[in-house]
Scaffold this motif. Structure first.
Motif, PDB file in Angstrom:
ATOM      1  N   LYS A 153     103.041 -18.477  25.677  1.00 22.61           N
ATOM      2  CA  LYS A 153     103.634 -19.795  26.406  1.00 22.61           C
ATOM      3  C   LYS A 153     102.679 -20.012  27.533  1.00 22.61           C
ATOM      4  N   SER A 154     101.497 -19.358  27.456  1.00 25.72           N
ATOM      5  CA  SER A 154     100.744 -19.775  28.801  1.00 25.72           C
ATOM      6  C   SER A 154     100.059 -21.217  28.604  1.00 25.72           C
ATOM      7  N   ALA A 155      99.833 -21.778  29.464  1.00 25.63           N
ATOM      8  CA  ALA A 155      99.023 -23.311  29.637  1.00 25.63           C
ATOM      9  C   ALA A 155      97.546 -22.925  29.902  1.00 25.63           C
ATOM     10  N   ARG A 156      96.976 -21.695  29.966  1.00 27.22           N
ATOM     11  CA  ARG A 156      95.653 -21.394  30.112  1.00 27.22           C
ATOM     12  C   ARG A 156      94.889 -21.311  28.886  1.00 27.22           C
ATOM     13  N   LEU A 157      94.665 -22.259  28.373  1.00 28.59           N
ATOM     14  CA  LEU A 157      93.757 -22.442  27.236  1.00 28.59           C
ATOM     15  C   LEU A 157      92.516 -23.111  27.488  1.00 28.59           C
ATOM     16  N   GLU A 158      91.531 -22.325  27.308  1.00 28.44           N
ATOM     17  CA  GLU A 158      90.154 -22.813  27.510  1.00 28.44           C
ATOM     18  C   GLU A 158      88.997 -22.730  26.167  1.00 28.44           C
ATOM     19  N   ARG A 159      88.061 -23.290  26.403  1.00 24.58           N
ATOM     20  CA  ARG A 159      86.873 -23.370  25.617  1.00 24.58           C
ATOM     21  C   ARG A 159      85.968 -22.063  26.301  1.00 24.58           C
ATOM     22  N   ARG A 160      85.441 -21.017  25.509  1.00 21.58           N
ATOM     23  CA  ARG A 160      84.720 -20.205  25.951  1.00 21.58           C
ATOM     24  C   ARG A 160      83.372 -20.897  26.330  1.00 21.58           C
ATOM     25  N   ILE A 161      82.641 -20.300  27.360  1.00 16.77           N
ATOM     26  CA  ILE A 161      81.144 -20.999  27.909  1.00 16.77           C
ATOM     27  C   ILE A 161      80.285 -21.086  26.928  1.00 16.77           C
ATOM     28  N   ASP A 162      80.188 -19.903  25.996  1.00 19.02           N
ATOM     29  CA  ASP A 162      79.196 -19.937  25.003  1.00 19.02           C
ATOM     30  C   ASP A 162      79.358 -20.727  23.568  1.00 19.02           C
ATOM     31  N   ASP A 163      80.672 -21.768  23.660  1.00 19.50           N
ATOM     32  CA  ASP A 163      81.028 -22.484  22.737  1.00 19.50           C
ATOM     33  C   ASP A 163      80.508 -23.895  23.092  1.00 19.50           C
ATOM     34  N   SER A 164      80.225 -24.344  24.317  1.00 22.10           N
ATOM     35  CA  SER A 164      80.133 -25.460  24.872  1.00 22.10           C
ATOM     36  C   SER A 164      78.838 -26.338  24.677  1.00 22.10           C
ATOM     37  N   ASP A 165      77.950 -25.426  23.843  1.00 18.73           N
ATOM     38  CA  ASP A 165      76.591 -26.078  23.772  1.00 18.73           C
ATOM     39  C   ASP A 165      76.207 -25.765  22.175  1.00 18.73           C
ATOM     40  N   LEU A 166      75.829 -26.926  21.578  1.00 14.97           N
ATOM     41  CA  LEU A 166      75.753 -26.894  20.118  1.00 14.97           C
ATOM     42  C   LEU A 166      74.468 -26.094  19.901  1.00 14.97           C
ATOM     43  N   SER A 167      73.310 -26.301  20.664  1.00 11.98           N
ATOM     44  CA  SER A 167      72.096 -25.624  20.460  1.00 11.98           C
ATOM     45  C   SER A 167      72.191 -23.973  20.820  1.00 11.98           C
ATOM     46  N   ALA A 168      73.199 -23.553  21.589  1.00 10.95           N
ATOM     47  CA  ALA A 168      73.331 -22.267  21.931  1.00 10.95           C
ATOM     48  C   ALA A 168      74.216 -21.639  20.866  1.00 10.95           C
ATOM     49  N   ILE A 169      74.991 -22.269  20.357  1.00 11.47           N
ATOM     50  CA  ILE A 169      75.582 -22.060  18.975  1.00 11.47           C
ATOM     51  C   ILE A 169      74.732 -21.549  17.895  1.00 11.47           C
ATOM     52  N   HIS A 170      73.662 -22.560  17.569  1.00 11.98           N
ATOM     53  CA  HIS A 170      72.986 -22.207  16.413  1.00 11.98           C
ATOM     54  C   HIS A 170      71.906 -21.231  16.867  1.00 11.98           C
ATOM     55  N   ARG A 171      71.832 -20.960  18.159  1.00 11.16           N
ATOM     56  CA  ARG A 171      71.029 -19.612  18.509  1.00 11.16           C
ATOM     57  C   ARG A 171      71.557 -18.675  18.317  1.00 11.16           C
ATOM     58  N   ARG A 172      72.884 -18.439  18.491  1.00 11.03           N
ATOM     59  CA  ARG A 172      73.680 -17.157  18.355  1.00 11.03           C
ATOM     60  C   ARG A 172      73.683 -16.919  17.006  1.00 11.03           C
ATOM     61  N   ILE A 173      73.894 -17.792  16.171  1.00  6.83           N
ATOM     62  CA  ILE A 173      74.039 -17.689  14.845  1.00  6.83           C
ATOM     63  C   ILE A 173      72.598 -17.069  14.009  1.00  6.83           C
ATOM     64  N   SER A 174      71.501 -17.788  14.404  1.00  6.86           N
ATOM     65  CA  SER A 174      70.295 -17.290  14.057  1.00  6.86           C
ATOM     66  C   SER A 174      70.044 -15.916  14.281  1.00  6.86           C
ATOM     67  N   GLU A 175      70.214 -15.605  15.660  1.00  5.93           N
ATOM     68  CA  GLU A 175      70.132 -14.270  16.034  1.00  5.93           C
ATOM     69  C   GLU A 175      70.628 -13.204  15.498  1.00  5.93           C
ATOM     70  N   TYR A 176      72.062 -13.551  15.076  1.00  5.44           N
ATOM     71  CA  TYR A 176      72.918 -12.659  14.404  1.00  5.44           C
ATOM     72  C   TYR A 176      72.330 -12.184  12.868  1.00  5.44           C
ATOM     73  N   TYR A 177      71.981 -13.293  12.408  1.00  7.33           N
ATOM     74  CA  TYR A 177      71.323 -13.213  10.976  1.00  7.33           C
ATOM     75  C   TYR A 177      69.919 -12.083  10.977  1.00  7.33           C
ATOM     76  N   ILE A 178      69.342 -12.317  12.301  1.00  7.99           N
ATOM     77  CA  ILE A 178      68.134 -11.472  12.412  1.00  7.99           C
ATOM     78  C   ILE A 178      68.495 -10.129  12.502  1.00  7.99           C
ATOM     79  N   GLN A 179      69.470  -9.941  13.236  1.00  5.84           N
ATOM     80  CA  GLN A 179      69.799  -8.611  13.582  1.00  5.84           C
ATOM     81  C   GLN A 179      70.485  -7.861  12.402  1.00  5.84           C
ATOM     82  N   ILE A 180      71.444  -8.443  11.727  1.00  5.27           N
ATOM     83  CA  ILE A 180      72.345  -7.802  10.742  1.00  5.27           C
ATOM     84  C   ILE A 180      71.440  -7.197   9.485  1.00  5.27           C
ATOM     85  N   LYS A 181      70.525  -7.605   9.440  1.00  2.00           N
ATOM     86  CA  LYS A 181      69.436  -7.154   8.313  1.00  2.00           C
ATOM     87  C   LYS A 181      69.493  -5.447   8.444  1.00  2.00           C
TER      88      LYS A 181
END
Length: 216
Positions: A153-181
């Motif tokens: 019941k907390s009203a402190r719901l926020e977006r994470r700082i690393d979810d606010s930039d679409l280019s940063a999101i794409h970079r995180r996803i790309s980096e994940y696939y590089i490392q997962i192999k």
């Protein structure tokens, strides 16, 4: 039992980790939560980590591994690692430190597999409760004036700082696939792959079914 769970951003690692620790009575070690706590402390290290996270880049292995080493002094050999290891170097470190401390290795390795489009949609709409760490989609709420956590019941719901930039999101996803192999190859004899495109309950059921088969 020692479990580690990894997957691309938005795959539900945090949600499934909390369900797993409740079912198997495990201690949770979330690298992401540890980093966010350091950021919120406002110290020099926190500022450096914040800049790295906001740009969509990964934190240096030395920092992550040292955080994990500190956390392992607080637990016995029944825990779940959320988001660690993220690359082969971290996996080698984990194997070494577990053998030194417990004379064993990870029992269960879970990879959550998620389509990129679904990952991006989830991240753009993700809200996190700052109090209980519950995760929601903004689409679940009728308007921004009614953002209340359904669990605590907390009203402190926020977006994470690393979810606010679409280019940063794409970079995180790309980096994940590089490392997962390299991680897939390293853990190939113990790796359980799970379809994270499904809803929370279906993913939970698939994980538990595969763990049960693996423990027989």
């Amino acid at each position: 039992m020692i479990i580690t769970i990894f997957g691309p951003p938005g795959s539900g690692k945090g949600t499934q980790s909390n369900l797993l620790i409740a079912k198997y009575n495990l201690k949770l070690i979330s690298v992401g939560d540890l980093l966010r706590n350091i950021i919120s402390s406002g110290g020099e290290l926190g500022k450096k980590i914040k800049d790295t996270v906001e740009s969509g880049n990964l934190i240096q292995d030395e920092v992550i591994c040292e955080l994990l080493r500190d956390q392992l002094t607080l637990v016995d050999d029944n825990f779940l690692l959320d988001g660690f290891p993220r690359n082969l170097n971290q996996a080698l470190f984990l194997t070494r430190i577990l053998r030194e401390k417990y004379n064993r290795d990870v029992n269960i390795i879970i990879e959550l597999q998620l389509d990129d489009k679904i990952a991006i949609d989830r991240l753009k709409n993700r809200l996190v409760c700052l109090d209980c760490k519950g995760v929601y989609s903004a689409t679940s709420f009728k308007n921004d004036d009614n953002l209340v956590c359904m669990k605590c019941k907390s009203a402190r719901l926020e977006r994470r700082i690393d979810d606010s930039d679409l280019s940063a999101i794409h970079r995180r996803i790309s980096e994940y696939y590089i490392q997962i192999k390299s991680l897939r190859e390293y853990y190939k004899d113990r790796l359980l792959t799970v379809n994270a495109n499904l809803d929370v309950v279906q993913v939970k059921q698939e994980i538990e079914s595969k763990i049960s088969c693996n423990l027989v």
